[in-house]
Design a protein around this motif. Structure first.
Motif: not given
Ligand code: SKM
Length: 269
Positions: A13, A15, A60, A64, A100, A240
């Motif tokens: 990720s 994020s 994620t 979800k 998203d 997002q």
């Molecule tokens: O919707 C996003 C989620 O908030 C974070 C994410 C990630 O960290 O890879 C991917 C998506 O699903």
């Protein structure tokens, strides 16, 4: 404040580095961690979040939908989509949102300008499609067309869209200004399957994909080769995250810093 992302697997990720880039740009001392929670362990999600003292978190794949029964409240749009990617922890209450769809739409409008009068086609009728379509409807005057392989997928759609099969939409592909692929076709680089016959697309059409790894799916590559403008899912990911940050803190995120960090990290990997 403490934030995080819950998924399985989660080590890839982007994020954490994206959110930390934003915290740094704003001079905040917040933390953002990635927590790997397997489907078997998801029943302990309340305890896990409490232990980590999170004020908010992203959710994620594959959680979800599984998060929904644990929420105290859910935003109407997340409820309608049936998926949550953002949770705000407020006075021990969990409130679920989905950023998203709005992430995709805000990114698109920031990059390409108003979509007021555009004729838009969305490919696929899953959760991602529903999220994007319901947000996009707020920004365009035209009825959005949604095409899916199987038409029964629209049975639980409450949105006022033009629902079509992929077979039928092939004949009217030249009528769209924007085409957005939300299906996973193209995620796998080795597959050269194109979801629609791209030779039927009008030369001025903007073709989008919500995937950003690979940077250009075979579908986007083929469209670019044909001279069409293309747009991948990287902005959707960044926006997002920015929307989640706004839900948690009430503050605007520094989009450019987040985007640069993600782009550089993708280049490095
Ligand atoms: O919707 C996003 C989620 O908030 C974070 C994410 C990630 O960290 O890879 C991917 C998506 O699903």
């Amino acid at each position: 404040m403490k934030f995080g992302v819950i998924g399985h697997p989660i080590s890839h990720s982007l994020s954490p580095i994206m959110h930390v880039a934003n915290f740094n740009a704003l001079g905040r001392n917040d933390q953002y961690s990635a927590l790997d929670v397997s489907p078997q362990d998801f029943q302990y999600i309340k305890e896990i979040i409490k232990e980590n003292e999170l004020n908010g978190f992203n959710i994620t794949i594959p959680h979800k939908e599984s998060i929904i029964p644990y929420l105290d409240e859910i935003s109407p749009s997340a409820e309608h989509i049936g998926a949550v990617n953002t949770v705000l922890v407020k006075d021990d209450k969990w409130i679920g949102y989905n950023t998203d769809g709005i992430g995709f739409v805000k990114g698109l409008i920031d990059k390409h300008g108003s979509i007021d009068n555009d004729n838009i086609l969305v490919l696929g009728a899953g959760g991602a499609s529903k999220g994007i379509v319901s947000e996009m409807m707020k920004f365009t005057n035209n009825k959005i067309t949604v095409a899916n392989r199987s038409i029964t997928r629209f049975d639980n759609w409450k949105l006022d869209v033009e629902a079509m099969s992929l077979t039928d939409v092939k004949d009217i592909l030249n009528t769209f200004d924007i085409i957005i692929n939300t299906t996973p076709v193209g995620m796998n680089e080795s597959s050269s399957e194109l979801i629609i016959p791209i030779e039927n697309i009008n030369k001025n059409t903007l073709v989008c994909d919500i995937i950003y790894i690979p940077n250009k799916t075979p579908f986007l590559q083929a469209c670019e080769k044909r001279g069409l403008a293309i747009y991948n899912g990287l902005d959707m990911f960044v926006y997002q995250g920015a929307e989640s940050f706004k839900i948690w803190t009430g503050k605007e995120a520094v989009i450019e810093e987040m985007k640069n960090k993600v782009k550089n990290e993708l280049k490095r990997r």
